[in-house]
Design a protein around this motif. Structure first.
Motif, PDB file in Angstrom:
ATOM      1  N   PHE A 163       0.871  -1.183   0.000  1.00  0.00           N
ATOM      2  CA  PHE A 163       0.000   0.000   0.000  1.00  0.00           C
ATOM      3  C   PHE A 163       0.905   1.229   0.000  1.00  0.00           C
ATOM      4  CE2 PHE A 163      -3.043   2.772   2.657  1.00  0.00           C
ATOM      5  CZ  PHE A 163      -3.666   3.263   1.517  1.00  0.00           C
ATOM      6  N   ILE A 164       0.825   2.008  -1.096  1.00  0.00           N
ATOM      7  CA  ILE A 164       1.717   3.152  -1.279  1.00  0.00           C
ATOM      8  C   ILE A 164       0.883   4.430  -1.251  1.00  0.00           C
ATOM      9  CG2 ILE A 164       3.264   4.324  -2.892  1.00  0.00           C
ATOM     10  CD1 ILE A 164       2.966   0.670  -3.377  1.00  0.00           C
ATOM     11  N   VAL A 165       1.271   5.350  -0.400  1.00  0.00           N
ATOM     12  CA  VAL A 165       0.481   6.557  -0.207  1.00  0.00           C
ATOM     13  C   VAL A 165       1.271   7.808  -0.602  1.00  0.00           C
ATOM     14  CG1 VAL A 165      -0.673   8.009   1.507  1.00  0.00           C
ATOM     15  CG2 VAL A 165      -0.980   5.526   1.558  1.00  0.00           C
ATOM     16  N   ASP A 166       0.630   8.637  -1.405  1.00  0.00           N
ATOM     17  CA  ASP A 166       1.158   9.944  -1.775  1.00  0.00           C
ATOM     18  C   ASP A 166       0.728  10.917  -0.678  1.00  0.00           C
ATOM     19  OD1 ASP A 166       1.528  12.475  -2.765  1.00  0.00           O
ATOM     20  OD2 ASP A 166       0.200  12.248  -4.492  1.00  0.00           O
ATOM     21  N   GLY A 167       1.689  11.392   0.102  1.00  0.00           N
ATOM     22  CA  GLY A 167       1.375  12.255   1.236  1.00  0.00           C
ATOM     23  C   GLY A 167       1.474  13.744   0.924  1.00  0.00           C
ATOM     24  N   VAL A 168       1.589  14.094  -0.374  1.00  0.00           N
ATOM     25  CA  VAL A 168       1.687  15.510  -0.738  1.00  0.00           C
ATOM     26  C   VAL A 168       0.465  16.265  -0.204  1.00  0.00           C
ATOM     27  CG1 VAL A 168       1.646  17.137  -2.672  1.00  0.00           C
ATOM     28  CG2 VAL A 168       3.156  15.162  -2.773  1.00  0.00           C
ATOM     29  N   SER A 169       0.705  17.389   0.433  1.00  0.00           N
ATOM     30  CA  SER A 169      -0.299  18.237   1.093  1.00  0.00           C
ATOM     31  C   SER A 169      -1.013  17.541   2.254  1.00  0.00           C
ATOM     32  CB  SER A 169      -1.285  18.868   0.105  1.00  0.00           C
ATOM     33  OG  SER A 169      -2.286  18.000  -0.264  1.00  0.00           O
ATOM     34  N   ALA A 170      -0.428  16.466   2.752  1.00  0.00           N
ATOM     35  CA  ALA A 170      -0.949  15.843   3.977  1.00  0.00           C
ATOM     36  C   ALA A 170       0.166  15.745   5.015  1.00  0.00           C
ATOM     37  CB  ALA A 170      -1.523  14.467   3.679  1.00  0.00           C
ATOM     38  N   VAL A 171       1.325  15.193   4.609  1.00  0.00           N
ATOM     39  CA  VAL A 171       2.436  15.032   5.552  1.00  0.00           C
ATOM     40  C   VAL A 171       2.848  16.398   6.099  1.00  0.00           C
ATOM     41  CG1 VAL A 171       4.877  14.416   5.781  1.00  0.00           C
ATOM     42  CG2 VAL A 171       3.331  12.906   4.524  1.00  0.00           C
ATOM     43  N   GLY A 172       2.886  16.507   7.398  1.00  0.00           N
ATOM     44  CA  GLY A 172       3.237  17.775   8.040  1.00  0.00           C
ATOM     45  C   GLY A 172       2.005  18.505   8.536  1.00  0.00           C
ATOM     46  N   GLY A 173       0.838  18.212   7.941  1.00  0.00           N
ATOM     47  CA  GLY A 173      -0.393  18.905   8.329  1.00  0.00           C
ATOM     48  C   GLY A 173      -1.392  17.988   9.007  1.00  0.00           C
ATOM     49  N   THR A 174      -1.148  16.692   8.899  1.00  0.00           N
ATOM     50  CA  THR A 174      -2.074  15.723   9.501  1.00  0.00           C
ATOM     51  C   THR A 174      -1.252  14.509   9.933  1.00  0.00           C
ATOM     52  OG1 THR A 174      -4.206  14.613   9.151  1.00  0.00           O
ATOM     53  CG2 THR A 174      -2.683  14.580   7.302  1.00  0.00           C
ATOM     54  N   PRO A 175      -1.641  13.867  11.049  1.00  0.00           N
ATOM     55  CA  PRO A 175      -0.778  12.797  11.566  1.00  0.00           C
ATOM     56  C   PRO A 175      -0.753  11.550  10.679  1.00  0.00           C
ATOM     57  CG  PRO A 175      -2.730  13.098  12.966  1.00  0.00           C
ATOM     58  CD  PRO A 175      -2.766  14.167  11.939  1.00  0.00           C
ATOM     59  N   PHE A 176       0.409  10.946  10.587  1.00  0.00           N
ATOM     60  CA  PHE A 176       0.567   9.640   9.950  1.00  0.00           C
ATOM     61  C   PHE A 176       1.147   8.676  10.978  1.00  0.00           C
ATOM     62  CE2 PHE A 176       0.162  12.053   6.077  1.00  0.00           C
ATOM     63  CZ  PHE A 176      -0.411  11.153   5.181  1.00  0.00           C
ATOM     64  N   ASP A 177       0.804   7.425  10.809  1.00  0.00           N
ATOM     65  CA  ASP A 177       1.432   6.349  11.574  1.00  0.00           C
ATOM     66  C   ASP A 177       1.438   5.185  10.610  1.00  0.00           C
ATOM     67  OD1 ASP A 177       2.004   4.087  13.043  1.00  0.00           O
ATOM     68  OD2 ASP A 177       0.865   4.735  14.810  1.00  0.00           O
ATOM     69  N   ILE A 178       2.529   5.047   9.890  1.00  0.00           N
ATOM     70  CA  ILE A 178       2.487   4.139   8.734  1.00  0.00           C
ATOM     71  C   ILE A 178       2.212   2.701   9.156  1.00  0.00           C
ATOM     72  CG2 ILE A 178       3.942   5.655   7.318  1.00  0.00           C
ATOM     73  CD1 ILE A 178       6.133   3.501   7.499  1.00  0.00           C
ATOM     74  N   GLU A 179       2.617   2.335  10.361  1.00  0.00           N
ATOM     75  CA  GLU A 179       2.343   0.972  10.794  1.00  0.00           C
ATOM     76  C   GLU A 179       0.839   0.802  11.055  1.00  0.00           C
ATOM     77  OE1 GLU A 179       5.398  -0.396  13.354  1.00  0.00           O
ATOM     78  OE2 GLU A 179       4.224  -2.157  13.981  1.00  0.00           O
ATOM     79  N   ALA A 180       0.288   1.696  11.827  1.00  0.00           N
ATOM     80  CA  ALA A 180      -1.142   1.589  12.159  1.00  0.00           C
ATOM     81  C   ALA A 180      -2.015   1.758  10.918  1.00  0.00           C
ATOM     82  CB  ALA A 180      -1.507   2.637  13.205  1.00  0.00           C
ATOM     83  N   GLN A 181      -1.527   2.491   9.926  1.00  0.00           N
ATOM     84  CA  GLN A 181      -2.315   2.731   8.715  1.00  0.00           C
ATOM     85  C   GLN A 181      -2.025   1.705   7.610  1.00  0.00           C
ATOM     86  OE1 GLN A 181      -0.898   6.885   8.587  1.00  0.00           O
ATOM     87  NE2 GLN A 181      -3.047   7.533   8.483  1.00  0.00           N
ATOM     88  N   SER A 182      -1.193   0.709   7.938  1.00  0.00           N
ATOM     89  CA  SER A 182      -0.827  -0.342   6.964  1.00  0.00           C
ATOM     90  C   SER A 182      -0.180   0.230   5.703  1.00  0.00           C
ATOM     91  CB  SER A 182      -2.047  -1.181   6.560  1.00  0.00           C
ATOM     92  OG  SER A 182      -2.744  -1.633   7.686  1.00  0.00           O
ATOM     93  N   ILE A 183       0.545   1.340   5.850  1.00  0.00           N
ATOM     94  CA  ILE A 183       1.242   1.943   4.707  1.00  0.00           C
ATOM     95  C   ILE A 183       2.638   1.328   4.591  1.00  0.00           C
ATOM     96  CG2 ILE A 183       2.211   4.086   3.765  1.00  0.00           C
ATOM     97  CD1 ILE A 183       0.025   5.612   5.334  1.00  0.00           C
ATOM     98  N   ASP A 184       2.978   0.850   3.398  1.00  0.00           N
ATOM     99  CA  ASP A 184       4.311   0.281   3.187  1.00  0.00           C
ATOM    100  C   ASP A 184       5.293   1.318   2.670  1.00  0.00           C
ATOM    101  OD1 ASP A 184       3.795  -2.690   3.675  1.00  0.00           O
ATOM    102  OD2 ASP A 184       2.214  -2.159   2.254  1.00  0.00           O
ATOM    103  N   CYS A 185       4.762   2.301   1.980  1.00  0.00           N
ATOM    104  CA  CYS A 185       5.622   3.352   1.425  1.00  0.00           C
ATOM    105  C   CYS A 185       4.844   4.662   1.411  1.00  0.00           C
ATOM    106  CB  CYS A 185       6.058   2.962   0.007  1.00  0.00           C
ATOM    107  SG  CYS A 185       6.949   4.259  -0.867  1.00  0.00           S
ATOM    108  N   LEU A 186       5.451   5.693   1.978  1.00  0.00           N
ATOM    109  CA  LEU A 186       4.821   7.020   2.041  1.00  0.00           C
ATOM    110  C   LEU A 186       5.771   8.013   1.386  1.00  0.00           C
ATOM    111  CD1 LEU A 186       2.636   8.984   3.191  1.00  0.00           C
ATOM    112  CD2 LEU A 186       3.953   9.029   5.330  1.00  0.00           C
ATOM    113  N   VAL A 187       5.260   8.796   0.428  1.00  0.00           N
ATOM    114  CA  VAL A 187       6.106   9.765  -0.274  1.00  0.00           C
ATOM    115  C   VAL A 187       5.487  11.157  -0.175  1.00  0.00           C
ATOM    116  CG1 VAL A 187       6.720   7.954  -1.950  1.00  0.00           C
ATOM    117  CG2 VAL A 187       5.036   9.676  -2.585  1.00  0.00           C
TER     118      VAL A 187
END
Lengths: 380, 380
Positions: A163-187
């Motif tokens: 599961f690959i997530v594009d975090g543009v305009s999200a990272v820095g403004g909203t919390p991420f927890d890649i383990e809890a969100q089952s994200i394998d790659c966040l960019v």
């Protein structure tokens, strides 16, 4: 003389201390000064990405980080799903189509969030899906997708599907927890909630993704993520990095630490609530329902002539820049950014200006209407 | 408190007015402000590249521009020659080997320039060579290759064989005329003679190369040069550009205009002559013979212990940074950069410091020796 107020969803304003950090003078990218800088960056950046894994810094824009994720995690003739819900989902499609993949597109109506049940049915109907790609926030529509629920659906389908997530305009403004969100790659890119000029991009991967990347055989060099992670072990980069932007990044991360990451996320939620309450009080229709409203950008609908008048007058009379719609939403929405170096008082300013513009435009008295609603939202 | 004097062959110092230009504040990359900026850049940049064709600006480092040239100009299973004469020639090899090309490497001993007759024999011995790649200046050895003569050899072999030149640490410090030099594609990065931080890269192509690029079918997206040239027609970029660096670039080009491009090239030649005369007067052996000496960087040989003492003492006592050798030249040479924001008085400063260091090291009186030689070279 009036300083401009830039309230667009990227590029966003740069804090003066970050500008200063980027002008501190060149250091050699093979010097110990640079190694220390990279080490300092790495020790602070994980929290912002919600990742305990290294965060690679590429000298390039967000698009290249999306392509990097794709060409390092998907092999020739493998099947993938692209969740497309706006202009940046379309870009994802175009990147995928440039490469030898078997691409399924899950189209989401622009302005809506992913309906996870429907997506799950779409996914379960396909076999051998090796990876699923989605935006977290689709900047063009101001939607924040239910990332955690999508991630769970992907892993229910097959734990080895990435599961690959594009975090543009999200990272820095909203919390991420890649383990809890089952994200394998966040960019993501640098020019949105991260308060930097465009020019650097970020990729973090968990172990499963790292293994997949190390086995990938698609031809590539500059976008070969393995080289970045190897260099990172020595606090370095494989190619000449954008040194001044990394100097700025280091300052941004100090600022995050100072304000406190949870306070930053709260501020973004507060700005979202203020702007949505204020726009609604002005009788403007929001594009996105509350459940999918992004904490970083808000879109509202209107007649083309009215929207055009609003945007131009904000600019001309008040020195406030907001953004229009893109592609199929052009002329149909306006977008107000509230991410990074933007604050509650900026929301009050733009809403007050909107009151003034709409009062004249509709020959009606809106004074105080939006502000009262926003002030109440601020104190909730 | 002492300001540092950075005399390395990249990254190089940034003029204060360029730093200031990069801090002028963010502008939207889809705004008319940005369109005007790009238009202004395009109207001034051609002279520096000696190209009447558009110069595409990529948000990435020099390595990606090399790869861009390769994957846009060479097709699957096509044969190419890489001229490799140092660490950056090695990088060229590594990029080529990551892609499905048939690669011949023409190895030049490190520190030597291309012997065109020998190269011509190597070339004529091969059939179906579609492209030849060379550095202009090999930064790691301080060699400037006879680009025009190599270009002529390529075109004598086959007028349709493309000649691609890596201009890193040459463009901006030495004149180019891509037509007269038979160059089909010239690329470079921002962080050398162009007086900018690293982070943007440049690609200019003549019509023959543009046609080849438009026909190329290798999978790519971010490094698809056709997208850059298409966007350039509207004074735009296909992906979010590094806006602050482009603001800096615009200022650099104004500075070039003010000093006059020929005066800039003269200054680089003068610095080269000064530093070579000075080093020779100190009894230090130059790595590169006069015919192939680069106007942007000079390397001299020595015993490892002496070189290490010189480099460290320049740094510690005089605040002057110069560079060591790379790979097979590590511990065998030192390199002094004289490109971009570097001036004759900096050459006098480093030579005077060297006189002082060597006088102590060898217990011998070198005072005035190097300076006299450099001053004479300056007035020649």
């Amino acid at each position: 003389m009036e300083p401009k107020l830039l309230l667009t969803p990227g590029p966003t304003p740069i804090p003066p201390e970050v500008s200063q950090a980027m002008s501190q003078g060149m250091i050699g990218h093979r010097s110990s000064d640079f190694t220390e800088l990279m080490q300092h960056v790495q020790s602070n950046i994980g929290e912002v990405f919600g990742s305990k894994y290294p965060v690679a810094v590429l000298t390039s824009s967000g698009t290249s980080a999306l392509e990097t994720a794709m060409i390092n995690l998907v092999g020739k003739d493998e099947s993938i799903i692209i969740i497309a819900s706006g202009a940046f989902g379309d870009r994802f499609k175009n990147i995928a189509k440039a490469h030898p993949f078997h691409v399924y597109v899950y189209e989401v109506p622009w302005g809506e969030g992913v309906n996870v049940q429907e997506f799950e049915a779409f996914l379960n109907d396909k076999s051998d899906i090796r990876a699923v790609f989605s935006q977290a926030c689709e900047t063009s529509t101001a939607v924040l997708h239910p990332v955690k629920e999508i991630g769970r659906a992907v892993k229910n389908y097959d734990p080895s599907t990435l599961f690959i997530v594009d975090g543009v305009s999200a990272v820095g403004g909203t919390p991420f927890d890649i383990e809890a969100q089952s994200i394998d790659c966040l960019v993501t890119g640098s020019q949105k909630a991260l308060m930097l000029p465009p020019g650097i991009a970020f990729v973090t991967m968990n172990e499963a993704a790292r293994v997949r990347a190390s086995q990938n055989r698609l031809p590539k060099f500059y976008l070969d993520i393995n080289q970045y992670f190897s260099a990172l072990e020595k606090h370095s980069t494989p190619f000449t990095p954008a040194v001044s932007l990394i100097q700025g990044l280091d300052k941004v991360l100090s600022i995050y630490k100072e304000e406190g990451i949870d306070n930053i996320f709260d501020r973004h939620m507060k700005m979202k609530n203020m702007i949505r309450a204020g726009l609604t009080a002005l009788g403007l229709e929001l594009l996105v329902e509350e459940a999918y409203a992004s904490p970083t950008v808000t879109a509202f609908k209107g007649e083309e002539a009215e929207l055009s008048h609003i945007k131009d007058t904000l600019q001309k009379e008040f020195g406030i820049t907001i953004a229009g719609g893109q592609k199929q939403l052009k002329g149909k929405i306006l977008r107000i950014g509230h991410m990074g170096y933007m604050f509650p008082k900026d929301m009050l300013a733009v809403l007050a200006a909107l009151e003034s513009i709409l009062s004249r435009y509709h020959n009606k008295n809106y004074y105080g209407t939006a502000l009262t609603a926003a002030q109440e939202a601020y104190h909730e």
